[in-house]
Design an enzyme around this catalytic site. Sequence first.
Site, mmCIF file in Angstrom:
data_model
loop_
_atom_site.group_PDB
_atom_site.id
_atom_site.type_symbol
_atom_site.label_atom_id
_atom_site.label_comp_id
_atom_site.label_asym_id
_atom_site.label_seq_id
_atom_site.Cartn_x
_atom_site.Cartn_y
_atom_site.Cartn_z
ATOM 1 C CG HIS A 169 -1.981 1.037 1.213
ATOM 2 N ND1 HIS A 169 -3.228 0.829 1.721
ATOM 3 C CD2 HIS A 169 -1.983 2.313 0.741
ATOM 4 C CE1 HIS A 169 -3.965 1.912 1.577
ATOM 5 N NE2 HIS A 169 -3.216 2.831 0.992
ATOM 6 C CD GLU A 217 -4.474 -3.057 0.603
ATOM 7 O OE1 GLU A 217 -5.076 -4.091 0.905
ATOM 8 O OE2 GLU A 217 -3.994 -2.261 1.446
ATOM 9 C CG HIS A 277 -7.991 -2.287 8.780
ATOM 10 N ND1 HIS A 277 -7.939 -1.961 10.123
ATOM 11 C CD2 HIS A 277 -7.307 -1.313 8.146
ATOM 12 C CE1 HIS A 277 -7.267 -0.835 10.279
ATOM 13 N NE2 HIS A 277 -6.859 -0.423 9.095
#
Length: 237
Positions: free
Chosen positions: A43, A70, A190
């Site tokens: 990410h 991401e 998450h």
Amino acid sequence: MTKLSVNINKIATLRNSRGGNVPNLLKVATDIQNFGGQGITIHPRPDERHIRYQDARDLISVVHTEYNIEGNPVSKFIDLVLEVKPTQVTLVPDAEDAITSNAGWNTIKYKDFLVDVIKEFKSNGIRTSIFVDPDIKMIEGAALTGTDRIELYTESFASAFEKGNKEGVKPYIEAAFVAQKNNLGINAGHDLNLENLKYFKENIPGLLEVSIGHALISEALYLGLENTVQLYLQKLQ
């Protein structure tokens, strides 16, 4: 079996804190795959405080499983993804200064924007996923953007589970059924960890992939990276 994609941002954070190339991000990505990991997630953020844009390019040579990038689809990020052409791009609406992702897309408000971005990625052969809360309207909105998958933001489930409240999974079960009804693949991520992952996986129909970084790397400090990857894979069987 639900696939395990390991987010290696924390490895980059550790490397950057000292300078140099220790730990070696490419070696860690290679090792994770050799240990059984079925994907690598990164990410990159605009300030490159952990994953650098060059890391995304360098990883092409070592990632032979699924490669998931991401990020918030700002122009710089879009250009990077189109250059690297990962297996999957996961669109996340995080602010540039966000410590970590903390909300899913409003897929109704940003429908036109998402349609355009997703169309460009898919025309380049890149699978798309949208980061969303377990909100039925947002999932139905995601289906109208042309995305291949959604990634369920699992913080609220993890928080409830930690407090002993297993009812926190119910919105995710309903969300998964709606996603399937709308022909959307289901990813999740998450705050999933070794304590809550098995319960989540067993209750979510059609769960294709989980992306886990912070918890897995933190647990690996005690358990070892190879052992931790194997333990996560066991939870997903």
